[in-house]
Design an enzyme around this catalytic site. Structure first.
Site: not given
Length: 392
Positions: A247, A221, A348, A89, A378, A155, A380
């Site tokens: 996400s 939203r 994301h 990420c 963060c 994760q 992986g």
């Protein structure tokens, strides 16, 4: 040591899975960002020394060096090289740090750092051959199995472990998620994203072009409520996280142009920000997602700064538990965190998120007249990048 400056920062609006950007080939979508950076600066594209692009799922339409494909799909000349980066990420945050290192080393004067991910066309977990485990972790070799016996790197499991380790309740995370939508909705209505988003055609997965340009993030939203969020089912039995506190799957691309002092003179542009600090840190690959805490402490120490010296923070909302634990871990001011919302509302796009967050951070610093910004996320495998910038 030579300085590295950000002179342009742009991103596409986020597109939901199957939504407004799903008809874009990821190479062509990334090319829109490259072209917009050139337009924003008036740079001679032949003077760009390299393009570094983050992408997580480098398979299918995102394989075979997606960065080079984007250059060839853009207005940049064939002489501009490109390479693709995978730090999960944090891929395009790493692209920015590589770009800064190239400039600070004196070997290059103008580098584009970027990222792209089309999660509609290359779904998360595509490289995995076990569908029930897709997107949850990575393969273990025999020696990894020996070091981490009977452990499956996930994760989702890591995010739940963070909840428990930092005593975060479902109610707290649901309210945090609601605030993400509220901040993103308010920022959109106030035009806070206007300067950072390059409008592109809406292209749906069926090939149709409905008409209006894609210039607003599709996942927000505007009618979000705590009551609705609190009714979403848990991701894991006995857990605390839900799809509403995670996400959103997203299509998108983002990029920044990084130059040296010579590059500033050659382009005749004013810098938006200066790269003040870059670092990356590794941690526990099982818990996996709490490494931004240790990475931030280490980065601040190396930069000779305290958390209160930082005016704004962008911490990726992979799950609500991550920025919430990060705030506790570094004693950060919640009023400075993700001030225009985060990935829970905005999406994301995996490899594109690192650049996307920095684009938003640079523009937010300018909009609010603030000086220092810090970005971390963060990743992986239990890693985390930290980038500190100074607005100029």
């Amino acid at each position: 040591m030579p300085e590295a400056y950000i002179v342009a920062a742009t991103r596409t609006a986020g597109g939901r899975k199957g939504g407004q950007l799903s008809g874009w080939h990821p190479v062509d979508l990334a090319a829109q960002v490259l072209d917009d950076l050139v337009r924003r600066t008036g740079a001679d594209p032949a003077r760009i020394d390299d393009v570094i692009m983050g992408c997580v799922s480098q398979i299918g339409e995102q394989s075979t060096n997606v960065a080079r494909g984007a250059v060839l799909a853009s207005s940049l000349p064939e002489t501009v090289p490109a390479t693709s980066v995978d730090r999960q990420c944090g891929s395009s945050q790493q692209a920015l740090q590589f770009a800064a290192q190239a400039v600070m080393s004196g070997t290059m004067d103008c580098v584009i750092a970027s990222g792209v991910e089309s999660m509609s066309r290359v779904p998360i977990g595509t490289p995995m051959d076990l569908p029930e485990k897709a997107g949850l972790g990575f393969y273990k070799s025999p020696l990894m199995e020996k070091r981490y016996p009977d452990v499956f790197f996930s994760q989702f499991t890591g995010a739940e472990m963070v909840c428990k380790n930092w005593d975060l309740s479902r109610e707290e995370m649901d309210r945090f998620s609601l605030e993400s939508h509220q901040k993103a909705a308010a920022a959109t209505k106030a035009g806070k994203f206007t300067d950072e988003i390059v409008a592109v055609e809406q292209r749906l997965h069926d090939g149709s072009v409905p008409g209006p340009m894609a210039e607003a993030d599709e996942g927000i939203r505007y009618d979000a409520s705590y009551e609705a969020i609190s009714q979403v089912r848990l991701l894991q039995e006995g857990g605390r996280l839900t799809a509403a506190s995670a996400s959103q799957i997203c299509d998108g691309a983002a990029g920044l142009m990084v130059v040296s002092e010579k590059g500033l003179k050659d382009l005749g542009v004013e810098p938006l920000a200066r790269i003040h600090h870059i670092s990356v840190h590794g941690g526990d690959p099982v818990v996996m997602l709490d490494t931004p805490i240790a990475a931030t402490k280490r980065a601040l120490d190396r930069a000779g700064m305290k958390i209160n010296d930082i005016d704004l923070y962008e911490v990726n909302e992979a799950f609500a538990s991550i920025p919430m634990a990060w705030m506790k871990g570094v004693d950060a001011d919640p009023e400075r965190l993700n001030v225009h919302g985060g990935a829970i509302a905005l999406g994301h796009p995996l490899g594109g998120s690192g650049a996307k967050l920095m684009v938003t951070l640079v523009h937010a610093l300018k909009d609010r007249g603030k000086r220092y910004g810090l970005q971390t996320m963060c990743e992986g495998g239990g890693q985390a990048n930290v980038t500190i910038v100074e607005r100029l």
